[in-house]
Design an enzyme around this catalytic site. Structure first.
Site, PDB file in Angstrom:
ATOM      1  CD1 TRP A  35      -0.993   2.333   2.229  1.00  0.00           C
ATOM      2  CD2 TRP A  35      -2.875   1.688   1.206  1.00  0.00           C
ATOM      3  NE1 TRP A  35      -1.901   3.368   2.314  1.00  0.00           N
ATOM      4  CE2 TRP A  35      -3.069   2.998   1.713  1.00  0.00           C
ATOM      5  CE3 TRP A  35      -3.932   1.070   0.525  1.00  0.00           C
ATOM      6  CZ2 TRP A  35      -4.272   3.692   1.542  1.00  0.00           C
ATOM      7  CZ3 TRP A  35      -5.124   1.764   0.366  1.00  0.00           C
ATOM      8  CH2 TRP A  35      -5.285   3.061   0.870  1.00  0.00           C
ATOM      9  CG  ASN A  37      -1.664   6.793   2.756  1.00  0.00           C
ATOM     10  OD1 ASN A  37      -1.240   5.763   3.238  1.00  0.00           O
ATOM     11  ND2 ASN A  37      -1.891   7.861   3.488  1.00  0.00           N
ATOM     12  CG  ASP A  38      -0.947  11.138   2.853  1.00  0.00           C
ATOM     13  OD1 ASP A  38      -1.897  10.643   2.250  1.00  0.00           O
ATOM     14  OD2 ASP A  38      -1.022  11.573   4.010  1.00  0.00           O
ATOM     15  CD  GLN A  54       1.909   8.067   6.094  1.00  0.00           C
ATOM     16  OE1 GLN A  54       1.035   7.682   6.852  1.00  0.00           O
ATOM     17  NE2 GLN A  54       3.156   8.266   6.498  1.00  0.00           N
ATOM     18  CD1 TRP A  62      -3.328   3.750   5.251  1.00  0.00           C
ATOM     19  CD2 TRP A  62      -4.244   2.976   7.132  1.00  0.00           C
ATOM     20  NE1 TRP A  62      -2.968   4.599   6.278  1.00  0.00           N
ATOM     21  CE2 TRP A  62      -3.517   4.159   7.441  1.00  0.00           C
ATOM     22  CE3 TRP A  62      -4.889   2.316   8.176  1.00  0.00           C
ATOM     23  CZ2 TRP A  62      -3.435   4.683   8.732  1.00  0.00           C
ATOM     24  CZ3 TRP A  62      -4.817   2.838   9.460  1.00  0.00           C
ATOM     25  CH2 TRP A  62      -4.089   4.005   9.734  1.00  0.00           C
ATOM     26  CG  PHE A  97      -0.208   8.828  10.807  1.00  0.00           C
ATOM     27  CD1 PHE A  97      -0.035   7.462  10.668  1.00  0.00           C
ATOM     28  CD2 PHE A  97      -1.473   9.296  11.155  1.00  0.00           C
ATOM     29  CE1 PHE A  97      -1.093   6.575  10.856  1.00  0.00           C
ATOM     30  CE2 PHE A  97      -2.542   8.411  11.341  1.00  0.00           C
ATOM     31  CZ  PHE A  97      -2.350   7.062  11.196  1.00  0.00           C
ATOM     32  CD  GLU A 219      -6.465  13.549   6.837  1.00  0.00           C
ATOM     33  OE1 GLU A 219      -6.676  13.219   5.661  1.00  0.00           O
ATOM     34  OE2 GLU A 219      -6.371  12.721   7.770  1.00  0.00           O
TER      35      GLU A 219
END
Ligand code: FRU
Length: 488
Positions: A35, A37-38, A54, A62, A97, A219
Protein backbone atom coordinates in the site's frame (compact mmCIF):
# COMPACT_ATOMS: atom_id res chain seq x y z
CA UNK A 1 13.58 -0.09 14.91
CA UNK A 2 16.21 -2.19 13.13
CA UNK A 3 14.40 -5.45 13.79
CA UNK A 4 11.07 -4.01 12.63
CA UNK A 5 12.70 -2.63 9.49
CA UNK A 6 14.11 -6.04 8.69
CA UNK A 7 10.74 -7.66 9.26
CA UNK A 8 8.97 -5.20 7.01
CA UNK A 9 11.62 -5.55 4.30
CA UNK A 10 11.12 -9.31 4.31
CA UNK A 11 7.36 -8.93 4.14
CA UNK A 12 7.74 -6.53 1.22
CA UNK A 13 10.02 -8.93 -0.68
CA UNK A 14 7.34 -11.61 -0.46
CA UNK A 15 4.73 -9.20 -1.81
CA UNK A 16 7.00 -8.04 -4.64
CA UNK A 17 7.20 -11.64 -5.86
CA UNK A 18 3.42 -11.77 -6.14
CA UNK A 19 2.85 -8.29 -7.58
CA UNK A 20 0.90 -8.08 -10.82
CA UNK A 21 1.47 -5.51 -13.56
CA UNK A 22 -1.81 -5.03 -15.42
CA UNK A 23 -2.37 -1.71 -13.67
CA UNK A 24 1.11 -1.07 -12.27
CA UNK A 25 2.48 2.29 -13.50
CA UNK A 26 5.22 2.52 -16.08
CA UNK A 27 6.24 6.12 -15.43
CA UNK A 28 4.70 7.12 -12.10
CA UNK A 29 6.16 6.40 -8.70
CA UNK A 30 4.42 3.60 -6.78
CA UNK A 31 5.57 1.34 -3.94
CA UNK A 32 7.34 -1.79 -5.26
CA UNK A 33 4.37 -3.66 -3.74
CA UNK A 34 1.91 -3.12 -0.90
CA UNK A 35 0.00 0.00 0.00
CA UNK A 36 0.98 3.65 -0.68
CA UNK A 37 -0.84 6.84 0.27
CA UNK A 38 0.48 10.38 0.89
CA UNK A 39 3.76 11.73 -0.49
CA UNK A 40 6.01 12.51 2.48
CA UNK A 41 9.37 14.22 2.92
CA UNK A 42 9.79 15.35 -0.70
CA UNK A 43 13.14 17.09 -0.93
CA UNK A 44 16.31 17.72 -2.89
CA UNK A 45 19.20 16.73 -0.61
CA UNK A 46 22.86 16.17 -1.32
CA UNK A 47 22.50 15.89 -5.11
CA UNK A 48 19.38 13.69 -5.17
CA UNK A 49 15.63 14.04 -5.07
CA UNK A 50 14.07 12.02 -2.27
CA UNK A 51 10.46 10.92 -2.16
CA UNK A 52 9.07 9.16 0.88
CA UNK A 53 5.52 7.89 1.15
CA UNK A 54 2.99 6.47 3.57
CA UNK A 55 3.48 2.77 3.12
CA UNK A 56 2.17 -0.56 4.36
CA UNK A 57 4.70 -3.12 3.20
CA UNK A 58 2.79 -6.08 4.66
CA UNK A 59 -0.21 -5.88 2.35
CA UNK A 60 -2.06 -3.94 -0.32
CA UNK A 61 -4.31 -2.46 2.38
CA UNK A 62 -3.72 0.46 4.72
CA UNK A 63 -2.15 -0.68 8.01
CA UNK A 64 0.48 0.48 10.52
CA UNK A 65 2.20 3.20 8.53
CA UNK A 66 5.84 2.95 7.51
CA UNK A 67 7.75 5.44 5.36
CA UNK A 68 8.71 3.98 1.98
CA UNK A 69 11.56 5.70 0.17
CA UNK A 70 12.81 6.31 -3.37
CA UNK A 71 15.51 8.56 -4.85
CA UNK A 72 16.02 10.13 -8.25
CA UNK A 73 18.34 12.42 -10.14
CA UNK A 74 15.51 13.96 -12.18
CA UNK A 75 12.20 13.45 -10.26
CA UNK A 76 11.14 11.05 -13.04
CA UNK A 77 13.34 7.96 -12.88
CA UNK A 78 13.09 6.58 -9.33
CA UNK A 79 15.16 4.03 -7.55
CA UNK A 80 13.58 2.21 -4.63
CA UNK A 81 15.46 2.49 -1.34
CA UNK A 82 15.12 0.54 1.90
CA UNK A 83 12.06 1.37 4.02
CA UNK A 84 13.04 4.46 6.02
CA UNK A 85 10.77 4.33 9.07
CA UNK A 86 8.91 1.53 10.82
CA UNK A 87 6.42 2.21 13.64
CA UNK A 88 6.40 0.59 17.05
CA UNK A 89 8.30 2.86 19.44
CA UNK A 90 6.49 4.34 22.45
CA UNK A 91 5.70 7.57 20.60
CA UNK A 92 4.72 6.04 17.22
CA UNK A 93 3.22 2.74 18.38
CA UNK A 94 0.45 2.67 15.79
CA UNK A 95 2.10 4.41 12.86
CA UNK A 96 4.63 6.84 11.42
CA UNK A 97 2.12 9.20 9.83
CA UNK A 98 2.75 11.88 7.22
CA UNK A 99 5.34 14.64 7.37
CA UNK A 100 8.14 16.46 5.61
CA UNK A 101 11.92 16.60 5.25
CA UNK A 102 14.62 19.20 5.86
CA UNK A 103 18.17 19.15 4.54
CA UNK A 104 20.35 20.88 7.12
CA UNK A 105 24.12 20.94 7.62
CA UNK A 106 24.56 17.79 5.55
CA UNK A 107 21.93 15.75 7.39
CA UNK A 108 18.46 14.73 6.33
CA UNK A 109 15.73 15.32 8.94
CA UNK A 110 12.31 13.66 8.70
CA UNK A 111 9.51 15.30 10.67
CA UNK A 112 6.54 12.98 10.99
CA UNK A 113 3.54 12.29 13.19
CA UNK A 114 3.79 9.57 15.79
CA UNK A 115 0.30 8.10 15.78
CA UNK A 116 -1.09 6.14 18.72
CA UNK A 117 -4.50 4.51 19.06
CA UNK A 118 -5.39 4.79 22.75
CA UNK A 119 -8.45 2.51 22.69
CA UNK A 120 -9.17 0.06 19.90
CA UNK A 121 -7.17 0.09 16.71
CA UNK A 122 -8.96 2.35 14.23
CA UNK A 123 -10.98 4.14 16.93
CA UNK A 124 -10.42 7.77 15.97
CA UNK A 125 -12.15 9.10 19.08
CA UNK A 126 -9.21 8.26 21.34
CA UNK A 127 -5.82 8.91 19.83
CA UNK A 128 -2.56 10.63 20.72
CA UNK A 129 -0.62 12.36 17.93
CA UNK A 130 2.72 14.17 18.35
CA UNK A 131 5.35 15.43 15.93
CA UNK A 132 8.55 13.38 15.92
CA UNK A 133 11.91 13.55 14.15
CA UNK A 134 14.33 11.03 12.64
CA UNK A 135 17.78 11.98 11.35
CA UNK A 136 20.07 10.50 8.72
CA UNK A 137 23.74 11.06 7.94
CA UNK A 138 23.70 9.09 4.68
CA UNK A 139 20.19 9.90 3.44
CA UNK A 140 19.15 6.24 3.64
CA UNK A 141 19.30 5.07 7.26
CA UNK A 142 17.42 7.05 9.89
CA UNK A 143 17.76 7.30 13.63
CA UNK A 144 14.57 8.18 15.44
CA UNK A 145 14.86 10.90 18.07
CA UNK A 146 11.31 10.83 19.47
CA UNK A 147 8.86 13.66 20.04
CA UNK A 148 9.81 17.25 19.16
CA UNK A 149 6.35 18.77 19.43
CA UNK A 150 3.56 17.33 21.62
CA UNK A 151 -0.02 18.40 20.94
CA UNK A 152 -1.07 21.73 22.47
CA UNK A 153 -3.91 21.57 24.98
CA UNK A 154 -7.28 20.84 23.41
CA UNK A 155 -5.95 19.08 20.30
CA UNK A 156 -6.10 15.35 19.73
CA UNK A 157 -6.04 15.14 15.91
CA UNK A 158 -2.75 16.92 15.29
CA UNK A 159 -0.68 15.67 12.38
CA UNK A 160 1.29 16.00 9.14
CA UNK A 161 4.05 18.55 9.99
CA UNK A 162 5.53 20.61 7.13
CA UNK A 163 8.72 22.41 8.15
CA UNK A 164 10.64 25.25 6.44
CA UNK A 165 13.19 27.96 7.17
CA UNK A 166 12.43 31.63 6.76
CA UNK A 167 13.59 34.95 8.25
CA UNK A 168 16.07 33.36 10.63
CA UNK A 169 13.68 30.80 12.11
CA UNK A 170 12.28 27.32 11.59
CA UNK A 171 8.55 27.12 11.02
CA UNK A 172 6.14 24.22 11.13
CA UNK A 173 2.51 23.96 10.04
CA UNK A 174 0.44 21.09 11.42
CA UNK A 175 -3.06 19.93 10.43
CA UNK A 176 -5.54 19.91 13.32
CA UNK A 177 -9.09 19.50 14.52
CA UNK A 178 -10.20 21.72 17.40
CA UNK A 179 -12.47 20.85 20.33
CA UNK A 180 -15.50 21.79 18.26
CA UNK A 181 -14.42 19.43 15.47
CA UNK A 182 -13.41 22.17 13.07
CA UNK A 183 -10.46 21.83 10.68
CA UNK A 184 -7.48 24.13 11.18
CA UNK A 185 -3.81 24.65 10.44
CA UNK A 186 -1.60 25.57 13.40
CA UNK A 187 1.70 27.41 12.99
CA UNK A 188 4.72 26.90 15.28
CA UNK A 189 8.25 28.27 15.20
CA UNK A 190 11.63 27.50 16.72
CA UNK A 191 15.11 29.04 16.83
CA UNK A 192 16.67 25.60 16.43
CA UNK A 193 15.59 22.82 14.13
CA UNK A 194 16.51 20.08 16.56
CA UNK A 195 18.41 19.93 19.82
CA UNK A 196 18.89 16.65 21.68
CA UNK A 197 16.58 16.56 24.71
CA UNK A 198 14.72 19.75 23.73
CA UNK A 199 11.30 20.23 22.16
CA UNK A 200 9.70 22.98 20.11
CA UNK A 201 7.47 25.36 22.03
CA UNK A 202 3.77 24.47 21.88
CA UNK A 203 2.89 28.17 21.44
CA UNK A 204 1.01 28.49 18.19
CA UNK A 205 -1.14 30.70 16.08
CA UNK A 206 -4.04 29.45 14.02
CA UNK A 207 -2.84 30.11 10.49
CA UNK A 208 -6.11 29.12 8.87
CA UNK A 209 -9.39 27.53 9.84
CA UNK A 210 -12.46 26.30 8.09
CA UNK A 211 -15.36 28.60 7.32
CA UNK A 212 -17.47 25.54 6.54
CA UNK A 213 -19.02 23.95 9.65
CA UNK A 214 -19.00 20.48 8.05
CA UNK A 215 -15.23 20.41 7.69
CA UNK A 216 -13.85 18.64 10.75
CA UNK A 217 -10.18 18.25 9.84
CA UNK A 218 -7.52 19.79 7.61
CA UNK A 219 -4.95 17.15 6.71
CA UNK A 220 -1.49 17.49 5.16
CA UNK A 221 -0.99 21.26 5.23
CA UNK A 222 1.63 22.89 3.04
CA UNK A 223 2.44 26.60 3.15
CA UNK A 224 4.59 28.53 0.70
CA UNK A 225 5.13 31.90 -0.98
CA UNK A 226 3.60 32.34 -4.43
CA UNK A 227 4.77 35.84 -5.30
CA UNK A 228 7.26 38.49 -4.22
CA UNK A 229 4.47 40.42 -2.44
CA UNK A 230 3.93 38.34 0.71
CA UNK A 231 1.32 36.27 -1.07
CA UNK A 232 1.20 32.71 0.25
CA UNK A 233 -0.85 29.58 -0.38
CA UNK A 234 -2.03 27.17 2.29
CA UNK A 235 -2.53 23.90 0.48
CA UNK A 236 -4.41 21.29 2.50
CA UNK A 237 -6.82 18.38 2.30
CA UNK A 238 -10.08 19.08 4.12
CA UNK A 239 -12.34 16.34 5.43
CA UNK A 240 -16.10 16.63 5.72
CA UNK A 241 -16.81 19.03 2.87
CA UNK A 242 -20.12 18.44 1.13
CA UNK A 243 -20.57 18.49 -2.62
CA UNK A 244 -21.72 21.74 -4.22
CA UNK A 245 -22.88 21.28 -7.78
CA UNK A 246 -19.84 20.29 -9.82
CA UNK A 247 -17.44 20.97 -6.95
CA UNK A 248 -16.06 18.74 -4.15
CA UNK A 249 -17.42 15.58 -5.75
CA UNK A 250 -14.65 13.38 -4.34
CA UNK A 251 -15.02 11.95 -0.86
CA UNK A 252 -12.17 14.25 0.22
CA UNK A 253 -10.51 17.12 -1.62
CA UNK A 254 -7.15 18.83 -1.86
CA UNK A 255 -6.87 22.51 -2.59
CA UNK A 256 -5.55 25.93 -1.76
CA UNK A 257 -6.42 29.05 0.14
CA UNK A 258 -4.52 32.08 -1.09
CA UNK A 259 -3.72 35.12 1.05
CA UNK A 260 -1.23 37.55 2.52
CA UNK A 261 1.21 36.57 5.24
CA UNK A 262 4.42 37.72 6.84
CA UNK A 263 6.07 36.28 9.95
CA UNK A 264 4.24 37.08 13.21
CA UNK A 265 1.18 38.33 11.32
CA UNK A 266 -2.09 36.46 10.85
CA UNK A 267 -2.75 34.97 7.43
CA UNK A 268 -5.28 37.11 5.55
CA UNK A 269 -7.13 34.99 3.01
CA UNK A 270 -8.13 36.51 -0.30
CA UNK A 271 -10.82 34.26 -1.76
CA UNK A 272 -12.02 30.80 -0.79
CA UNK A 273 -10.77 27.24 -0.85
CA UNK A 274 -10.21 26.13 -4.46
CA UNK A 275 -9.58 22.53 -5.50
CA UNK A 276 -6.10 22.11 -6.93
CA UNK A 277 -7.04 19.26 -9.26
CA UNK A 278 -10.47 18.38 -10.58
CA UNK A 279 -10.12 14.67 -11.31
CA UNK A 280 -11.40 11.69 -9.31
CA UNK A 281 -8.13 10.78 -7.60
CA UNK A 282 -6.02 13.46 -6.01
CA UNK A 283 -5.17 13.92 -2.35
CA UNK A 284 -2.53 15.12 0.10
CA UNK A 285 -0.14 16.88 -2.33
CA UNK A 286 3.17 18.09 -0.98
CA UNK A 287 5.58 20.60 -2.52
CA UNK A 288 9.35 21.07 -2.45
CA UNK A 289 11.95 23.29 -4.11
CA UNK A 290 14.27 22.23 -6.91
CA UNK A 291 17.85 23.52 -6.84
CA UNK A 292 16.98 25.91 -9.72
CA UNK A 293 14.15 27.49 -7.74
CA UNK A 294 11.00 25.80 -9.04
CA UNK A 295 8.25 24.80 -6.63
CA UNK A 296 7.22 21.26 -7.53
CA UNK A 297 4.37 19.24 -6.09
CA UNK A 298 3.29 15.61 -6.17
CA UNK A 299 0.02 14.18 -4.89
CA UNK A 300 -1.45 10.79 -4.08
CA UNK A 301 -3.34 9.70 -7.22
CA UNK A 302 -6.04 7.74 -5.44
CA UNK A 303 -8.74 8.44 -2.91
CA UNK A 304 -9.63 7.13 0.55
CA UNK A 305 -12.39 4.53 0.41
CA UNK A 306 -12.32 4.24 -3.41
CA UNK A 307 -12.46 0.79 -4.91
CA UNK A 308 -8.84 -0.03 -5.83
CA UNK A 309 -8.79 -2.83 -8.39
CA UNK A 310 -4.99 -2.96 -8.26
CA UNK A 311 -5.26 -4.57 -4.83
CA UNK A 312 -5.83 -7.85 -6.66
CA UNK A 313 -2.23 -7.38 -7.86
CA UNK A 314 -0.87 -6.84 -4.30
CA UNK A 315 -0.27 -3.11 -4.61
CA UNK A 316 -2.27 0.11 -4.37
CA UNK A 317 -1.67 3.82 -4.81
CA UNK A 318 0.70 5.89 -6.91
CA UNK A 319 1.90 9.48 -7.14
CA UNK A 320 0.98 12.05 -9.75
CA UNK A 321 3.74 13.28 -12.03
CA UNK A 322 5.85 16.01 -10.43
CA UNK A 323 4.20 19.33 -11.31
CA UNK A 324 5.59 22.81 -11.26
CA UNK A 325 3.29 25.18 -9.39
CA UNK A 326 2.83 28.78 -10.46
CA UNK A 327 0.42 31.49 -9.39
CA UNK A 328 -1.93 33.14 -11.87
CA UNK A 329 -2.59 36.43 -10.14
CA UNK A 330 -5.27 37.57 -12.56
CA UNK A 331 -7.38 34.52 -11.70
CA UNK A 332 -6.13 34.14 -8.09
CA UNK A 333 -5.41 30.48 -8.84
CA UNK A 334 -2.51 28.07 -8.64
CA UNK A 335 -1.60 26.42 -11.95
CA UNK A 336 0.27 23.16 -12.41
CA UNK A 337 2.23 21.85 -15.38
CA UNK A 338 4.39 18.71 -15.53
CA UNK A 339 8.06 19.47 -14.84
CA UNK A 340 10.13 19.78 -18.01
CA UNK A 341 12.07 16.64 -17.02
CA UNK A 342 9.07 14.48 -18.11
CA UNK A 343 10.16 15.13 -21.68
CA UNK A 344 13.09 12.77 -21.05
CA UNK A 345 10.54 9.92 -21.21
CA UNK A 346 9.55 10.68 -24.80
CA UNK A 347 10.31 8.34 -27.66
CA UNK A 348 9.90 9.52 -31.22
CA UNK A 349 7.33 12.23 -31.95
CA UNK A 350 4.16 11.44 -33.93
CA UNK A 351 2.37 14.33 -35.57
CA UNK A 352 -1.39 14.24 -36.02
CA UNK A 353 -2.59 16.15 -39.07
CA UNK A 354 -5.36 18.73 -38.50
CA UNK A 355 -8.70 17.06 -39.04
CA UNK A 356 -12.44 17.56 -38.94
CA UNK A 357 -14.48 14.82 -37.33
CA UNK A 358 -18.07 14.61 -38.54
CA UNK A 359 -20.26 12.54 -36.28
CA UNK A 360 -17.72 9.72 -36.19
CA UNK A 361 -14.82 8.25 -34.28
CA UNK A 362 -11.36 7.27 -35.47
CA UNK A 363 -8.69 5.17 -33.82
CA UNK A 364 -5.59 7.23 -33.06
CA UNK A 365 -3.50 4.77 -31.04
CA UNK A 366 -4.18 1.06 -30.74
CA UNK A 367 -2.56 0.57 -27.33
CA UNK A 368 -1.96 3.39 -24.91
CA UNK A 369 -0.03 1.89 -22.04
CA UNK A 370 2.41 4.82 -21.72
CA UNK A 371 1.56 7.88 -23.80
CA UNK A 372 1.88 11.63 -23.79
CA UNK A 373 -0.60 13.36 -26.04
CA UNK A 374 -0.96 17.03 -26.93
CA UNK A 375 -4.18 18.05 -28.66
CA UNK A 376 -5.49 21.47 -29.60
CA UNK A 377 -9.19 21.62 -30.43
CA UNK A 378 -11.23 24.47 -31.82
CA UNK A 379 -14.00 25.41 -29.42
CA UNK A 380 -16.02 26.68 -32.34
CA UNK A 381 -18.01 23.48 -32.82
CA UNK A 382 -21.65 22.53 -33.20
CA UNK A 383 -21.06 18.94 -32.06
CA UNK A 384 -22.99 17.83 -29.02
CA UNK A 385 -19.83 16.31 -27.60
CA UNK A 386 -16.30 15.67 -28.85
CA UNK A 387 -13.01 14.48 -27.45
CA UNK A 388 -11.47 11.08 -26.84
CA UNK A 389 -12.38 7.60 -25.71
CA UNK A 390 -9.88 5.44 -23.91
CA UNK A 391 -10.93 1.81 -24.11
CA UNK A 392 -14.56 1.31 -23.25
CA UNK A 393 -14.78 2.87 -19.83
CA UNK A 394 -13.23 6.32 -20.04
CA UNK A 395 -14.09 9.43 -22.01
CA UNK A 396 -12.71 12.96 -21.95
CA UNK A 397 -14.91 15.34 -23.90
CA UNK A 398 -16.20 18.81 -24.45
CA UNK A 399 -19.87 18.87 -23.56
CA UNK A 400 -21.32 21.66 -25.62
CA UNK A 401 -24.59 21.57 -23.72
CA UNK A 402 -23.15 22.23 -20.27
CA UNK A 403 -20.09 24.08 -21.63
CA UNK A 404 -17.75 21.91 -19.65
CA UNK A 405 -14.80 19.61 -20.19
CA UNK A 406 -15.83 16.26 -18.72
CA UNK A 407 -13.79 13.25 -17.59
CA UNK A 408 -16.18 10.33 -17.25
CA UNK A 409 -15.42 6.80 -16.03
CA UNK A 410 -17.60 3.73 -16.14
CA UNK A 411 -16.28 0.47 -14.69
CA UNK A 412 -19.37 -1.08 -13.10
CA UNK A 413 -17.43 -4.31 -12.54
CA UNK A 414 -15.38 -2.37 -9.96
CA UNK A 415 -18.21 -0.14 -8.68
CA UNK A 416 -16.56 2.85 -10.30
CA UNK A 417 -18.71 5.22 -12.31
CA UNK A 418 -19.08 8.97 -12.54
CA UNK A 419 -17.92 12.23 -14.07
CA UNK A 420 -15.76 15.13 -12.97
CA UNK A 421 -15.69 18.33 -14.98
CA UNK A 422 -14.42 21.88 -15.27
CA UNK A 423 -15.78 24.96 -17.02
CA UNK A 424 -14.46 25.38 -20.55
CA UNK A 425 -11.68 27.93 -20.64
CA UNK A 426 -12.35 31.30 -22.24
CA UNK A 427 -11.08 31.76 -25.78
CA UNK A 428 -11.58 29.76 -28.92
CA UNK A 429 -9.03 26.97 -28.42
CA UNK A 430 -8.67 24.15 -25.96
CA UNK A 431 -5.26 22.64 -25.38
CA UNK A 432 -5.11 19.26 -23.65
CA UNK A 433 -1.81 17.77 -22.58
CA UNK A 434 -2.57 14.24 -21.49
CA UNK A 435 -0.47 11.54 -19.81
CA UNK A 436 -1.81 8.02 -19.93
CA UNK A 437 -0.23 5.25 -17.86
CA UNK A 438 -1.49 1.70 -17.30
CA UNK A 439 -4.16 2.82 -14.83
CA UNK A 440 -4.02 6.62 -14.69
CA UNK A 441 -4.78 9.65 -16.80
CA UNK A 442 -3.58 13.18 -16.05
CA UNK A 443 -4.98 16.03 -18.10
CA UNK A 444 -3.39 19.49 -18.11
CA UNK A 445 -5.79 22.02 -19.60
CA UNK A 446 -4.56 25.17 -21.33
CA UNK A 447 -1.04 25.14 -19.87
CA UNK A 448 -2.09 24.11 -16.38
CA UNK A 449 -5.03 26.39 -15.76
CA UNK A 450 -6.85 23.25 -14.66
CA UNK A 451 -5.75 19.65 -14.13
CA UNK A 452 -7.75 16.45 -13.89
CA UNK A 453 -6.16 13.31 -12.46
CA UNK A 454 -7.97 10.02 -12.34
CA UNK A 455 -7.38 6.30 -12.24
CA UNK A 456 -8.93 4.09 -14.90
CA UNK A 457 -9.13 0.33 -15.12
CA UNK A 458 -9.33 -0.96 -18.67
CA UNK A 459 -8.07 -4.45 -19.45
CA UNK A 460 -4.57 -4.54 -20.90
CA UNK A 461 -5.73 -5.44 -24.41
CA UNK A 462 -8.52 -2.82 -24.49
CA UNK A 463 -6.76 0.50 -24.15
CA UNK A 464 -7.08 1.93 -27.61
CA UNK A 465 -7.51 5.65 -27.99
CA UNK A 466 -10.15 7.07 -30.29
CA UNK A 467 -11.03 10.64 -31.19
CA UNK A 468 -14.72 11.33 -31.66
CA UNK A 469 -17.36 13.91 -32.41
CA UNK A 470 -21.07 13.25 -31.92
CA UNK A 471 -24.01 15.08 -33.53
CA UNK A 472 -21.96 17.63 -35.41
CA UNK A 473 -18.41 18.51 -36.47
CA UNK A 474 -15.36 19.03 -34.29
CA UNK A 475 -12.03 20.42 -35.47
CA UNK A 476 -8.70 19.19 -34.20
CA UNK A 477 -6.35 22.08 -35.00
CA UNK A 478 -3.12 20.26 -34.17
CA UNK A 479 -1.86 17.27 -32.30
CA UNK A 480 1.16 15.20 -31.45
CA UNK A 481 1.92 12.23 -29.27
CA UNK A 482 4.82 10.25 -27.92
CA UNK A 483 5.14 6.75 -26.55
CA UNK A 484 6.95 7.03 -23.24
CA UNK A 485 9.78 5.00 -21.80
CA UNK A 486 9.32 2.96 -18.65
CA UNK A 487 11.10 4.22 -15.57
CA UNK A 488 11.71 0.88 -13.88
C1 FRU B 1 -3.87 11.83 4.80
C2 FRU B 1 -3.62 11.08 6.09
C3 FRU B 1 -2.78 11.91 7.02
C4 FRU B 1 -2.12 10.87 7.88
C5 FRU B 1 -1.90 9.74 6.89
C6 FRU B 1 -2.03 8.37 7.49
O1 FRU B 1 -4.16 11.03 3.71
O2 FRU B 1 -4.85 10.70 6.68
O3 FRU B 1 -3.49 12.88 7.75
O4 FRU B 1 -0.91 11.35 8.40
O5 FRU B 1 -2.86 9.91 5.88
O6 FRU B 1 -1.64 7.40 6.58
Amino acid sequence: MKHRLEQSTNALSTLIEKRGNTFYPQFHLAAPAGWLNDPNGLIYHDGLYHAFYQHHPYSQDWGPMHWGHATSTDMIHWQHQPIALAPGDDYDKSGCFSGSAISHEGKLYLFYTGHNWLAAEGDDSQIYEAQCVAISEDGIHFEKKGIVLPPPEGYMHFRDPKVWYQDGKWWMVVGARDEKDQGQVLLFSSETLFEEGKQWSTDYIILGKTDDKNVYMWECPDFFPISQDNEFAIVFSPQGKRTEGYQYRNLFQAGALIGQWSPNQPFKPQGHFVELDNGHDYYAPQSFMTPDGRRVSMGWMDMWNSPMPSKAEFWSGCFTLPREITFDKSKNRLCMVPVKEVESLRQEKNTIKPLTLSHQSIELIDNTSAIELDLTWSLDSQAEKFGLWLGEGLELFVDNQSNRLVLNRHYPQYNISGARSIPLPEGCQLNLRIFIDRSSIEVFVNQGEYTLSSRYYAPQDARSLRLFAMSGDAILLSGEYWRLNHIG
